[in-house]
Design an enzyme around this catalytic site. Sequence first.
Site, PDB file in Angstrom:
ATOM      1  CE  LYS A 149      -4.039  -2.052   0.746  1.00  0.00           C
ATOM      2  NZ  LYS A 149      -5.193  -1.926  -0.172  1.00  0.00           N
ATOM      3  CG  ASP A 178      -4.223  -0.629  -3.576  1.00  0.00           C
ATOM      4  OD1 ASP A 178      -4.643   0.393  -4.155  1.00  0.00           O
ATOM      5  OD2 ASP A 178      -4.969  -1.439  -2.988  1.00  0.00           O
ATOM      6  CD  GLU A 226      -5.289  -2.640  -6.372  1.00  0.00           C
ATOM      7  OE1 GLU A 226      -4.440  -3.538  -6.577  1.00  0.00           O
ATOM      8  OE2 GLU A 226      -6.136  -2.723  -5.479  1.00  0.00           O
ATOM      9  CG  ASP A 273      -9.632  -2.162  -5.553  1.00  0.00           C
ATOM     10  OD1 ASP A 273     -10.741  -2.707  -5.656  1.00  0.00           O
ATOM     11  OD2 ASP A 273      -8.887  -2.343  -4.568  1.00  0.00           O
ATOM     12  CE  LYS A 322     -10.831  -4.387  -2.079  1.00  0.00           C
ATOM     13  NZ  LYS A 322      -9.643  -4.426  -2.876  1.00  0.00           N
TER      14      LYS A 322
HETATM   15 MG   LIG Z   1      -6.965  -1.822  -3.882  1.00  0.00          MG
END
Ligand SMILES: [Mg+2]
Length: 304
Positions: free
Chosen positions: A138, A167, A194, A219, A243
């Site tokens: 992240k 991400d 992402e 996302d 997801k």
């Molecule tokens: Mg993500």
Amino acid sequence: MYTFSFYPYQYPFKTPLQTHHGTWEQREGIIVNLTDTTGNTGKGEIAPLPWFGSESFSTALGFCQQLDNKITPETIYNLPDSLPACQFALESALADLTATSSPSPTPSQLSHLLPTGETCLHHWQTPYQQGIRTFKVKIAVSPLRQELSIIQQLLNLLPPDCKLRLDANGGLTLDTAQQWLQRLDHYSKLEFLEQPLPPQDWTTLCQLSQTYQTPLALDESVATLSQLQACYHGGWTGIFVIKAAIAGSPQKLKQFCQTHSLDLVFSSVFETPIGMQAAFRLAQDLASPHRALGYGISHWFNSL
Ligand SMILES: [Mg+2]
């Protein structure tokens, strides 16, 4: 008609997860059971992610409480789109009643989420020895210069057979996204970046995806099936992160993805193995085979 039962759960993260959305300390969800007249039970999981736009845990709990212990397939297939995590859970439980296989991906098929920040430099070695080849970190949590330096070090440390996903959870600006992409664009180990910008920056996201070699993935922009459809028809040619646990009806998701050509990465919402099994069954049919599944997350919990 099925007998419906449910139980809420709470699992603390071993170490709170830091993302651009904030710090996440505890996963809350609900396990649902459907039992048929012969006593077979199918399980499903409601794992909401309200900051991605799904219903909240308390809305899902209220929905379960008013169901009165009985439910029909008609009700399940007609749940409102405002309850995407409930749609996923109940359809998954129905499918689980007749499921014959339990897919279990090998380490090389999983993407392993490393801790945010400098500690990521010391946490890839053990999973690498266990066969993991795709890692994720992240970003957009700490100052840009610091993060760029850490990620560059990580890219240099990772063996050549590894891939890295970054991400940003929508936390960059056009300027900082360009700085990331300019600095890292020549690293072939960088699989994708992402959601660099928030979903509302749609036009800029599309322009950015045409400017650099590094693929971009959506996302937050595609949390539900209707958003996925809108971005696909809006001309997105990059990667889509699914997801499954909050995308809504698995049947409708499958129908759309099997009739359109999309580069799909399946990804966890930190659900338990019950929700993961249902997502793996979908991913078996839909995910791009050359992309790891974003479910290498079990090390974030003591037990699931
Ligand atoms: Mg993500």
